[in-house]
Design a protein around this motif. Sequence first.
Motif, short mmCIF file in Angstrom:
data_model
loop_
_atom_site.label_atom_id
_atom_site.label_comp_id
_atom_site.label_asym_id
_atom_site.label_seq_id
_atom_site.Cartn_x
_atom_site.Cartn_y
_atom_site.Cartn_z
N LEU A 66 -0.63 -4.93 -4.43
CA LEU A 66 -0.68 -5.38 -3.05
C LEU A 66 -0.31 -6.86 -2.97
CD1 LEU A 66 -4.02 -3.74 -1.83
CD2 LEU A 66 -1.72 -2.74 -1.95
N THR A 107 -3.60 -2.74 4.79
CA THR A 107 -2.61 -1.80 4.29
C THR A 107 -3.35 -0.61 3.67
OG1 THR A 107 -0.66 -1.55 2.86
CG2 THR A 107 -2.42 -2.96 2.04
N GLY A 133 0.82 -1.20 0.00
CA GLY A 133 0.00 0.00 0.00
C GLY A 133 0.86 1.25 0.00
N ARG A 135 -12.04 -4.02 1.32
CA ARG A 135 -11.58 -2.68 1.66
C ARG A 135 -12.63 -1.99 2.52
NH1 ARG A 135 -11.92 0.65 -4.10
NH2 ARG A 135 -14.20 0.98 -4.09
N VAL A 185 -4.24 2.36 1.29
CA VAL A 185 -4.09 2.82 -0.09
C VAL A 185 -4.74 4.20 -0.18
CG1 VAL A 185 -4.76 2.46 -2.49
CG2 VAL A 185 -4.02 0.53 -1.09
#
Length: 125
Positions: free
Chosen positions: A20, A119, A9, A38, A121
């Motif tokens: 990723l 992670t 990320g 997400r 983004v």
Amino acid sequence: QVQLAESGGGLVQAGGSLRLSCAASGRTNKPHSRGWFRQVPGKEREFVAAISWSGDHIYYGDFVRGRFTISRDNAKSTVYLQMNSLEPEDTAVYSCAADDRNLGGSRMALSYDYWGQGTQVTVSS
């Protein structure tokens, strides 16, 4: 037990790409499906992509529109999410998941037994 750890990320401009990765450790030889989800604050978790153990079943969320590709390398116990043509609306914490029964790649978060920490983004305009 399986432990998952995401990486890759970061901050990217609109139209850019990120890849990723999610490495699994523990008892990874048992067949299992993998997924990506997400989430942003104030919104419910959203399905991104899923892949079965053999890779013959792959699913994407409706918003993907051909921009993302999920893949896996079982020899490395790793699943990938290649994201192209990123948009500011893609900004979220991306988490990988694994089930314990190889359900074939579920769109439902409740189907998964193991989760990574996620992670971040961030896509700028």
